[in-house]
Scaffold this motif. Structure first.
Motif, mmCIF file in Angstrom:
data_model
loop_
_atom_site.group_PDB
_atom_site.id
_atom_site.type_symbol
_atom_site.label_atom_id
_atom_site.label_comp_id
_atom_site.label_asym_id
_atom_site.label_seq_id
_atom_site.Cartn_x
_atom_site.Cartn_y
_atom_site.Cartn_z
ATOM 1 N N GLN A 78 0.837 -1.195 0.000
ATOM 2 C CA GLN A 78 0.000 0.000 0.000
ATOM 3 C C GLN A 78 0.874 1.247 0.000
ATOM 4 O OE1 GLN A 78 -2.753 0.254 3.146
ATOM 5 N NE2 GLN A 78 -3.998 -1.450 2.463
ATOM 6 N N ALA A 79 0.347 2.286 -0.649
ATOM 7 C CA ALA A 79 1.094 3.542 -0.660
ATOM 8 C C ALA A 79 0.248 4.622 -0.014
ATOM 9 C CB ALA A 79 1.413 3.942 -2.095
ATOM 10 N N ARG A 80 0.881 5.440 0.824
ATOM 11 C CA ARG A 80 0.153 6.580 1.370
ATOM 12 C C ARG A 80 1.130 7.687 1.714
ATOM 13 N NH1 ARG A 80 -0.279 5.855 7.273
ATOM 14 N NH2 ARG A 80 1.269 4.242 7.741
ATOM 15 N N ILE A 81 0.557 8.859 1.927
ATOM 16 C CA ILE A 81 1.399 10.011 2.255
ATOM 17 C C ILE A 81 1.454 10.143 3.759
ATOM 18 C CG2 ILE A 81 1.596 12.495 2.050
ATOM 19 C CD1 ILE A 81 0.590 12.313 -0.702
ATOM 20 N N LEU A 82 2.688 10.226 4.287
ATOM 21 C CA LEU A 82 2.858 10.324 5.728
ATOM 22 C C LEU A 82 2.799 11.769 6.201
ATOM 23 C CD1 LEU A 82 5.665 7.784 6.613
ATOM 24 C CD2 LEU A 82 3.221 7.595 6.958
ATOM 25 N N SER A 83 3.461 12.631 5.441
ATOM 26 C CA SER A 83 3.456 14.032 5.843
ATOM 27 C C SER A 83 3.612 14.888 4.603
ATOM 28 C CB SER A 83 4.592 14.317 6.822
ATOM 29 O OG SER A 83 5.828 14.269 6.150
ATOM 30 N N SER A 84 3.069 16.088 4.703
ATOM 31 C CA SER A 84 3.125 16.982 3.553
ATOM 32 C C SER A 84 2.970 18.410 4.026
ATOM 33 C CB SER A 84 2.005 16.607 2.584
ATOM 34 O OG SER A 84 2.080 17.382 1.423
ATOM 35 N N PRO A 85 3.648 19.334 3.356
ATOM 36 C CA PRO A 85 3.596 20.723 3.807
ATOM 37 C C PRO A 85 2.346 21.484 3.363
ATOM 38 C CG PRO A 85 5.103 20.529 1.964
ATOM 39 C CD PRO A 85 4.616 19.146 2.256
ATOM 40 N N CYS A 86 1.380 20.798 2.749
ATOM 41 C CA CYS A 86 0.209 21.511 2.269
ATOM 42 C C CYS A 86 -0.700 21.885 3.437
ATOM 43 C CB CYS A 86 -0.553 20.631 1.274
ATOM 44 S SG CYS A 86 -0.946 18.994 1.917
ATOM 45 N N PRO A 87 -1.546 22.885 3.271
ATOM 46 C CA PRO A 87 -2.342 23.388 4.394
ATOM 47 C C PRO A 87 -3.441 22.448 4.872
ATOM 48 C CG PRO A 87 -2.859 24.571 2.377
ATOM 49 C CD PRO A 87 -1.679 23.740 2.073
ATOM 50 N N PHE A 88 -4.096 21.735 3.969
ATOM 51 C CA PHE A 88 -5.257 20.976 4.411
ATOM 52 C C PHE A 88 -5.034 19.486 4.514
ATOM 53 C CE2 PHE A 88 -7.352 24.778 4.114
ATOM 54 C CZ PHE A 88 -7.164 25.353 2.881
ATOM 55 N N LYS A 89 -3.838 19.048 4.139
ATOM 56 C CA LYS A 89 -3.507 17.611 4.222
ATOM 57 C C LYS A 89 -4.560 16.741 3.541
ATOM 58 C CE LYS A 89 -0.629 19.370 7.222
ATOM 59 N NZ LYS A 89 0.619 19.927 6.769
ATOM 60 N N VAL A 90 -5.110 17.271 2.459
ATOM 61 C CA VAL A 90 -6.101 16.483 1.719
ATOM 62 C C VAL A 90 -5.469 15.172 1.261
ATOM 63 C CG1 VAL A 90 -7.528 16.415 -0.347
ATOM 64 C CG2 VAL A 90 -7.278 18.531 0.918
ATOM 65 N N CYS A 91 -4.196 15.292 0.858
ATOM 66 C CA CYS A 91 -3.510 14.102 0.347
ATOM 67 C C CYS A 91 -3.378 13.027 1.418
ATOM 68 C CB CYS A 91 -2.134 14.484 -0.188
ATOM 69 S SG CYS A 91 -1.172 15.507 0.943
ATOM 70 N N ILE A 92 -3.151 13.436 2.654
ATOM 71 C CA ILE A 92 -3.065 12.455 3.728
ATOM 72 C C ILE A 92 -4.446 11.860 3.951
ATOM 73 C CG2 ILE A 92 -2.530 12.085 6.155
ATOM 74 C CD1 ILE A 92 -0.551 14.332 5.988
ATOM 75 N N CYS A 106 -1.315 15.549 -4.120
ATOM 76 C CA CYS A 106 -1.153 16.723 -3.265
ATOM 77 C C CYS A 106 -1.104 17.889 -4.233
ATOM 78 C CB CYS A 106 0.117 16.650 -2.433
ATOM 79 S SG CYS A 106 0.276 18.105 -1.386
ATOM 80 N N VAL A 107 -2.259 18.483 -4.438
ATOM 81 C CA VAL A 107 -2.337 19.500 -5.478
ATOM 82 C C VAL A 107 -1.497 20.738 -5.166
ATOM 83 C CG1 VAL A 107 -3.900 20.954 -6.780
ATOM 84 C CG2 VAL A 107 -4.578 18.655 -6.181
ATOM 85 N N GLY C 37 -7.478 23.138 -8.524
ATOM 86 C CA GLY C 37 -7.070 22.648 -7.217
ATOM 87 C C GLY C 37 -7.362 21.183 -6.954
ATOM 88 N N THR C 38 -7.671 20.421 -8.004
ATOM 89 C CA THR C 38 -7.937 19.015 -7.755
ATOM 90 C C THR C 38 -7.584 18.198 -8.984
ATOM 91 O OG1 THR C 38 -9.610 17.464 -6.955
ATOM 92 C CG2 THR C 38 -10.330 19.100 -8.537
ATOM 93 N N VAL C 39 -7.744 16.885 -8.871
ATOM 94 C CA VAL C 39 -7.447 16.004 -9.991
ATOM 95 C C VAL C 39 -8.720 15.830 -10.808
ATOM 96 C CG1 VAL C 39 -6.692 13.698 -10.655
ATOM 97 C CG2 VAL C 39 -5.768 14.766 -8.606
ATOM 98 N N VAL C 40 -8.693 16.237 -12.057
ATOM 99 C CA VAL C 40 -9.872 16.091 -12.907
ATOM 100 C C VAL C 40 -9.635 14.944 -13.875
ATOM 101 C CG1 VAL C 40 -11.400 17.206 -14.556
ATOM 102 C CG2 VAL C 40 -10.287 18.564 -12.776
ATOM 103 N N GLU C 41 -10.569 14.022 -13.904
ATOM 104 C CA GLU C 41 -10.434 12.873 -14.798
ATOM 105 C C GLU C 41 -11.607 12.821 -15.760
ATOM 106 O OE1 GLU C 41 -9.977 8.326 -13.676
ATOM 107 O OE2 GLU C 41 -12.035 8.882 -14.146
#
Lengths: 132, 195, 330
Positions: A78-92, A106-107, C37-41
Motif C-alpha cells: 500500500q502507498a500513502r502520504i505520511l506528511s506533507s507541507p500543504c495546508p489541508f492535508k487532503v492528500c493524507i 497533493c495539489v 485545485g484538484t485532480v480532474v479525470e
C-alpha cells in the motif's frame, strides 16, 4: 493406430525436443511465479514522471515540491502520504492506495501519485467512480 | 526416353502445385472452422491447420511449408474478417515464427527429426511469435507474462497431437504413387522454380 | 527468388503499416489533469474512444477557461476584479449566469448557500492555504456585509451592495466547469463519458449497452469504505463532506464548508450527496443542504426537484424518495 505405435515412431530428437520444450515451459512458470504482482507506482510532477517505485518493495520517499517535502510511504503493498507541507492535508486524508489505477494527489505541492497497470480496473472494487 | 507422353519433371511440378493448393485450401478450411468453434478462451486453439504445413514440409520442402502457412493465414483472415486487425498480426507473427522454426529445424536436423518434433517446435514458435507481437505492439504489461507458461504448455501438447496426426497422414500419403520418389521429384521441382 | 523476396517485403510492409492501426484499438480513453485545485479525470467509454482525444483536450480547456474567469486565486479573473470593484462590474455571460443561478439557490436556501462570503473565507485562510481560526468579532463584522441580497444582476453588470463584498464561487464554479466539459464532449458526439473533478462528477449517458455507472459514495468516517452505491446515468453527483478539507486548532477540527449565517463551519452534517441534472445545481445544493441539516435540507432537495442523501452529524442517513430506488448498500 494405437498411440503407443506412434510414440515409437518418434525419433530420438523428437523426444528430446518435447522434453526440452516442457522444461522451458516449467522454467518460465517458475520465473513468472517468483515475479510478484509487479505494480509500479509513478509520481508525476507537472507533466513529467519524476519517480518510479515498485509497490512490493517497502520504502519511504521524499518528494520535493514547491511547498516543501511530501513524504510517501510504500508498505505491505500500500502507498500513502505520511506528511506533507500543504495546508489541508487532503492528500493524507486520501488514505492508502494499492490497486492499479488508484491515485493520491497533493495539489498544492503539485504531486500526482498513481499506481500503474491496466489489468484490474475495478475487479476488487464494486463501483466505477467515487463521489467524495 | 520415357514411354509415357508425360515429362516427369513437369509432372512432378504440377503435382506439387496441385497438392500444395489442396493443402492450403484444407488448411484454410480447418483454420476457419477451428476459429468458429466455441472455445473456453479465445487464445487456446489446437492450430490444426499447421498440420498441412508440416505435411508440405515433409513431402516437399521448406518453401512449400511457407507458402501453405502464409497463404492460409492471409486468406482465412479475409474469410473471418480479421484482415489488418490485431488478431491478424498476432496470427501472422505466430505463423511466421512457427514456420521459420519448423523449416530451420528440418533443414538442420534432416531425417533425425520427425513430424512430431517439428510440430511441437511449430506450436512453440507460434506461441512465442504471438506473445512477442502482443508484447511489442499491443500490451506492454507485466500481467501478460503470466499467460505465457500455460499457453506454451497448450502449444506443446497441441503440437504433439498435430504431430501425431501429421505422422499418420504422412504414412498414409506416402503409400500413394503421387508421393513416392519424393526426394528426386522435389529436388527437380526446386531447381526448376529457382530459375 | 526475387518473387518470394518481393512477397516477403510486401508482407513486412503490410505488417508495419498496420501497426499504426493496431495502436488505436481497445479500451476507454482516460485522461487526468490537475485543474481547479484538484485532480480532474475525463473518461470516455464509447467504442471509438480514441477518436475523441481532441474533444477531451477541448473539454479540459473549457474547464481551465472557467477557472480563469471565476477563480478567486487569480487576480485578474472576473471574480477577483468583481470583489475588488467599488460597486459594479460588467462581466461575461457565463459569469452572470453562474451568479444568477447562485443567487436563486441562495434565496431558496434562505442564505444557507451564499456566494458573497469571499471575505469570510479569506478570514479563515482557506483560500490562501494558511487556515486559522479568526476572532469572533472579526467574523461578526465580516458577516454583516454578506447575505443573499448582497449581490444583484442588472443587465450585463453585477452590483454589490457594498464595496467590501468579495465574491467566492467555490461552491459552484467547479460544477459549472464540469457542465461545460460535458457540453464540449456531447457536442463532439461522445455518448458515454464521465467528468470527475476530485469526487464531484457528471455523467454523459450510461457506460454503454444500458449499463449504468456505479457511483460509490465515500463513507464520511471510514476512508477505505463506501457508504453506499448509486446506479446512475446522465446526471451529476456532488458530495460535500466535512472530511475533505480541514485543519485542527487546539484539538478542534474546522472544516471548509462555512455556514454563512454563523460564520463558522457548519456542523449539522457529516456529508451530503446531491444527484441533479447538472453539476452546478448539484454543487450548490450540496453545500446548501450541508449547512441546513437534515430537516430543512430534505425540504430544499424536494422543492428543487433533485435527489439527495444526508448524513447528519451523528451518522444517521436520510434520503429523498427517488434515491431509495437506485441505492445499494455494501
Amino acid at each position: 493406430m494405437a498411440l503407443k505405435d506412434y510414440w515409437q515412431r518418434t525419433t530420438a530428437l523428437d523426444r528430446v525436443i518435447i522434453v526440452v520444450m516442457l522444461a522451458l515451459c516449467g522454467f518460465l512458470a517458475v520465473i513468472v511465479g517468483m515475479k510478484k504482482p509487479g505494480k509500479t507506482l509513478y509520481v508525476n510532477q507537472g507533466e513529467r514522471v519524476t519517480y518510479k517505485a515498485e509497490m512490493m518493495t517497502d520504502q519511504r520517499v521524499d518528494l520535493p515540491g514547491p511547498l516543501g517535502v511530501t513524504v510517501l510511504e510504500i508498505k505491505d503493498g500500500q502507498a500513502r502520504i505520511l506528511s506533507s507541507p500543504c495546508p489541508f492535508k487532503v492528500c493524507i486524508g486520501m488514505g492508502a492506495i494499492r490497486h492499479a489505477g488508484e491515485i493520491i494527489a497533493c495539489v498544492p505541492n503539485r504531486l500526482l501519485i498513481e499506481i500503474s497497470g491496466e489489468n484490474d480496473p475495478n475487479q476488487e472494487r464494486n463501483y466505477d467512480l467515487l463521489s467524495r | 526416353m520415357t514411354s509415357s507422353a508425360v515429362d516427369p519433371i513437369r509432372l512432378a511440378r504440377e503435382r506439387r502445385r496441385i497438392f500444395l493448393a489442396l493443402f492450403t485450401a484444407l488448411a484454410i478450411a480447418l483454420h476457419t472452422i477451428e476459429f468458429l468453434l466455441p472455445s473456453p478462451t479465445p487464445w487456446f486453439r489446437l492450430g490444426l491447420a499447421n498440420i498441412f504445413a508440416v505435411l508440405a514440409l515433409f513431402l516437399y520442402d521448406g518453401r512449400a511449408a511457407w507458402s501453405v502457412n502464409l497463404i492460409r493465414i492471409v486468406v482465412s483472415s479475409l474469410f473471418l474478417g480479421t484482415f489488418i486487425s490485431p488478431r491478424f498480426f498476432l496470427a501472422l507473427s505466430g505463423g511466421v515464427l512457427a514456420t521459420a522454426v519448423m523449416t530451420a529445424a528440418r533443414g538442420i536436423a534432416g531425417e533425425r527429426i520427425g513430424p512430431v518434433g517439428v510440430s511441437v517446435l511449430g506450436g512453440v514458435g507460434h506461441a512465442l511469435g504471438q506473445f512477442g507481437c502482443a508484447w511489442l505492439v499491443l500490451v506492454r504489461h507485466d500481467g501478460l507474462w503470466y499467460l505465457l507458461p500455460p499457453f506454451l504448455l497448450m502449444a506443446i501438447i497441441a503440437g504433439m497431437i498435430n504431430g501425431f496426426v501429421a505422422d499418420y497422414l504422412l504414412t498414409t500419403l506416402r503409400q500413394h504413387p503421387a508421393f513416392r520418389a519424393k526426394n528426386s521429384e522435389s529436388a527437380v521441382a526446386n531447381n526448376e522454380n529457382a530459375l | 527468388m526475387t518473387r518470394s523476396v518481393v512477397s516477403l517485403l510486401i508482407v513486412i510492409l503490410l505488417f508495419c503499416v498496420s501497426i499504426v492501426f493496431l495502436r488505436e484499438e481497445a479500451g476507454p480513453l482516460v485522461r487526468t489533469r490537475l485543474l481547479m485545485g484538484t485532480v480532474v479525470e475525463i473518461r470516455i467509454l464509447d467504442e471509438d474512444a480514441a477518436d475523441f482525444d481532441e474533444a477531451v483536450s477541448a473539454a479540459f480547456s473549457a474547464m481551465a477557461g472557467v477557472e480563469a474567469m471565476m477563480s478567486p486565486h487569480l487576480s485578474d479573473s472576473e471574480i477577483s476584479r468583481l470583489s475588488a470593484a467599488e460597486k459594479r462590474l460588467s462581466v461575461s455571460a457565463e459569469t452572470r449566469e453562474v451568479i444568477q443561478r447562485s443567487l436563486d439557490i441562495s434565496a431558496a436556501s434562505q442564505g444557507a448557500f451564499d456566494i458573497s462570503i469571499g471575505q469570510l473565507i479569506h478570514l479563515w485562510g482557506f483560500a490562501e492555504g494558511e487556515p486559522q481560526r479568526p476572532e469572533r468579532k472579526l467574523i461578526e463584522e465580516t458577516l454583516a456585509e454578506t447575505g443573499p441580497d448582497a449581490l444583484a444582476v442588472s443587465g450585463t453588470e453585477i452590483i454589490k451592495r457594498s464595496s467590501d463584498i468579495a465574491v467566492d464561487l467555490g461552491g459552484v464554479a467547479k460544477g459549472f466547469a464540469i457542465d461545460r466539459a460535458i457540453g464540449v464532449l456531447a457536442a463532439a458526439g461522445v455518448r458515454h463519458a464521465s467528468v470527475n473533478a476530485g469526487g464531484d462528477m457528471r455523467l454523459l449517458g450510461d457506460r454503454g449497452g444500458g449499463v449504468k455507472w456505479r457511483i460509490g459514495i465515500q463513507h464520511p468516517r471510514r476512508p477505505q469504505q463506501i457508504l453506499a452505491r448509486l446506479d446512475l446515468a446522465d446526471v451529476a453527483v456532488v458530495t460535500s463532506g466535512d472530511y475533505e478539507r480541514y485543519f485542527e486548532e487546539e484539538g478542534v477540527r474546522y472544516h471548509h464548508i462555512l455556514d454563512p449565517r454563523s460564520g463558522y463551519p457548519a456542523d449539522a452534517c457529516q456529508a451530503v450527496t446531491v444527484v441533479a441534472v447538472d453539476a452546478l445545481t448539484a454543487d450548490a445544493l450540496a453545500t446548501a443542504v450541508f449547512v441546513l441539516g437534515t430537516e430543512r435540507g430534505l425540504a430544499l432537495l424536494n422543492s428543487s426537484g433533485v435527489e439527495g442523501m444526508i448524513v447528519d452529524q451523528n451518522g444517521q442517513v436520510e434520503m429523498t424518495s427517488g434515491l431509495k430506488e437506485i441505492i445499494s448498500w455494501p
